[in-house]
Design an enzyme around this catalytic site. Structure first.
Site, PDB file in Angstrom:
ATOM      1  N   ASP A 185       8.258  40.809 -64.073  1.00 30.12           N
ATOM      2  CA  ASP A 185       7.839  39.107 -64.483  1.00 30.12           C
ATOM      3  C   ASP A 185       6.892  39.006 -63.283  1.00 30.12           C
ATOM      4  O   ASP A 185       7.047  39.290 -61.686  1.00 30.12           O
ATOM      5  CB  ASP A 185       8.760  38.562 -64.355  1.00 30.12           C
ATOM      6  CG  ASP A 185       7.922  36.969 -65.509  1.00 30.12           C
ATOM      7  OD1 ASP A 185       7.071  37.423 -66.234  1.00 30.12           O
ATOM      8  OD2 ASP A 185       8.624  36.004 -65.116  1.00 30.12           O
ATOM      9  N   ASN A 205       6.470  38.029 -76.908  1.00 26.36           N
ATOM     10  CA  ASN A 205       5.478  37.654 -75.848  1.00 26.36           C
ATOM     11  C   ASN A 205       4.113  38.229 -77.053  1.00 26.36           C
ATOM     12  O   ASN A 205       3.101  37.649 -76.883  1.00 26.36           O
ATOM     13  CB  ASN A 205       5.524  38.676 -74.521  1.00 26.36           C
ATOM     14  CG  ASN A 205       5.413  38.910 -73.682  1.00 26.36           C
ATOM     15  OD1 ASN A 205       6.204  39.876 -73.084  1.00 26.36           O
ATOM     16  ND2 ASN A 205       5.696  37.691 -73.066  1.00 26.36           N
TER      17      ASN A 205
HETATM   18  C1  IPE Z   1      10.172  38.361 -69.446  1.00 25.60           C
HETATM   19  O1  IPE Z   1       8.845  36.835 -69.193  1.00 25.60           O
HETATM   20  C2  IPE Z   1       9.565  39.340 -70.878  1.00 25.60           C
HETATM   21  C3  IPE Z   1       8.554  41.046 -69.441  1.00 25.60           C
HETATM   22  C4  IPE Z   1       8.666  40.806 -68.682  1.00 25.60           C
HETATM   23  C5  IPE Z   1       7.978  41.894 -70.591  1.00 25.60           C
HETATM   24  P1  IPE Z   1       8.078  36.501 -69.414  1.00 25.60           P
HETATM   25  O2  IPE Z   1       6.973  35.908 -69.092  1.00 25.60           O
HETATM   26  O3  IPE Z   1       7.806  36.654 -70.807  1.00 25.60           O
HETATM   27  O4  IPE Z   1       9.611  35.130 -69.600  1.00 25.60           O
HETATM   28  P2  IPE Z   1       9.876  33.876 -69.738  1.00 25.60           P
HETATM   29  O5  IPE Z   1       8.859  33.597 -70.592  1.00 25.60           O
HETATM   30  O6  IPE Z   1       9.277  33.943 -68.288  1.00 25.60           O
HETATM   31  O7  IPE Z   1      10.887  33.708 -69.725  1.00 25.60           O
HETATM   32  C1  IPE Z   2       5.064  39.898 -67.223  1.00 26.46           C
HETATM   33  O1  IPE Z   2       4.327  39.360 -66.709  1.00 26.46           O
HETATM   34  C2  IPE Z   2       4.753  40.990 -68.024  1.00 26.46           C
HETATM   35  C3  IPE Z   2       4.632  40.021 -69.677  1.00 26.46           C
HETATM   36  C4  IPE Z   2       5.528  39.430 -69.948  1.00 26.46           C
HETATM   37  C5  IPE Z   2       3.334  41.341 -70.461  1.00 26.46           C
HETATM   38  P1  IPE Z   2       3.567  37.702 -67.053  1.00 26.46           P
HETATM   39  O2  IPE Z   2       2.506  38.671 -67.189  1.00 26.46           O
HETATM   40  O3  IPE Z   2       4.762  37.175 -67.241  1.00 26.46           O
HETATM   41  O4  IPE Z   2       3.354  36.991 -65.526  1.00 26.46           O
HETATM   42  P2  IPE Z   2       3.701  35.578 -65.170  1.00 26.46           P
HETATM   43  O5  IPE Z   2       5.139  35.680 -64.964  1.00 26.46           O
HETATM   44  O6  IPE Z   2       2.655  34.877 -66.416  1.00 26.46           O
HETATM   45  O7  IPE Z   2       3.428  35.393 -63.644  1.00 26.46           O
HETATM   46 MG    MG Z   3       6.321  35.476 -67.092  1.00 21.33          MG
END
Ligand code: IPE
Ligand code: IPE
Ligand code: MG
Length: 261
Positions: A38, A86
């Site tokens: 993340d 997502n």
């Molecule tokens: C978890 O991260 C999913 C992945 C890393 C693919 P998210 O960014 O989707 O999770 P939340 O929304 O912060 O809980």
């Molecule tokens: C994790 O990084 C990757 C996916 C969820 C695809 P994020 O896209 O959630 O990045 P942040 O959490 O918004 O910084």
């Molecule tokens: Mg994230």
């Protein structure tokens, strides 16, 4: 399955200059590590870049970490790449991620093969672009005989969806008479999860600073040790992986029992 997968001898460890492996007990290396990768978007924002650049950088980090994990003797990495939630993101970001996945699965196959990495996936194929699904099949086939680390990519994965998928599959077996209700136990349940054949993660790492599970591996992490870091995923390094393992090795895993002292 578990035994056949993990009874292969650990390959001799090449010297890894960038990792302080001296601090590790090589007899207590976690076999399976789950990673919530993340912070890609925030990493990009902090650099004055668009969010999608963060996903691109994050894909590079995963390659580095898989190689480092293999050198440390870790047998499997399950990496959360795209969750069932997502899809709620702007369509441009979702498209970018799907294209990145598609390109990644083509450009990296050669390197996976050279590094003996076996690629697997967990998640639902429903809703994924056909091209991504086809490349996933191709990656599985190309690397199925690789005997090194397993890279298990969670794509269109959600822990709740996985449990529902298992329940439906078990219900079908009961309905068609191939399974008795009394025979449903943890092992039968696990055989119906996407993670069939992989042991539970010993350690779960979350980057990006949030302290939640975000629908990842709800069944499998029952007794996993959890380690988090505020570092955004694109900045995660092999040295940080070593640090996570060092902390893991100090934990006392009781699994609900007591340790005699
Ligand atoms: C978890 O991260 C999913 C992945 C890393 C693919 P998210 O960014 O989707 O999770 P939340 O929304 O912060 O809980
Ligand atoms: C994790 O990084 C990757 C996916 C969820 C695809 P994020 O896209 O959630 O990045 P942040 O959490 O918004 O910084
Ligand atoms: Mg994230």
């Amino acid at each position: 399955m578990f035994n056949t997968l993990f009874s292969k001898p650990v390959r001799p460890m090449p010297s890894v200059v960038e990792m302080d492996i001296q601090s590790l007990d090589m007899d207590k290396i976690p076999q399976h590590i789950a990673i919530i990768m993340d912070g890609n978007g925030r990493w990009a924002k902090a650099q004055g870049k668009v969010r999608t650049q963060g996903h691109k950088a994050g894909a590079e980090t995963l390659k580095t970490i898989v190689k480092a994990a293999d050198k440390l003797g870790i047998k499997a990495i399950t990496a959360y790449a795209f969750s069932t939630e997502n899809w709620k993101r702007p369509v441009t970001e979702v498209h970018f991620i799907m294209e990145l996945l598609s390109r990644y699965l083509t450009s990296e196959i050669q390197e996976f093969r050279e590094n003996n990495v076996q690629v697997r996936f967990m998640g639902s194929r429903e809703g994924l672009p056909d091209i991504v699904s086809r490349k996933m099949d191709h990656a599985i086939k190309e690397t199925e005989n690789d005997t090194g680390i397993i890279l298990n990519l969670a794509i269109n994965y959600g822990g709740q969806a996985e449990i529902l998928h298992a329940v439906r599959s078990i219900a079908r077996q009961v309905a068609d008479g191939t399974l008795n209700v009394e025979d449903i136990d943890a092992s039968v349940f696990e055989d119906n999860l996407y993670s069939k054949g992989l042991p539970s993660p010993d350690l779960m790492i979350r980057t990006g600073g949030d302290l939640r599970v975000s629908n990842f591996l709800l069944w499998q992490i029952a007794y996993s040790e959890i380690w988090t870091t505020p570092v955004f995923w694109p900045d995660f390094t092999p040295a940080m992986l070593v640090e996570a393992i060092r902390v893991y090795q100090k934990r006392e895993r009781r699994f609900g029992g007591l340790i005699q002292k």
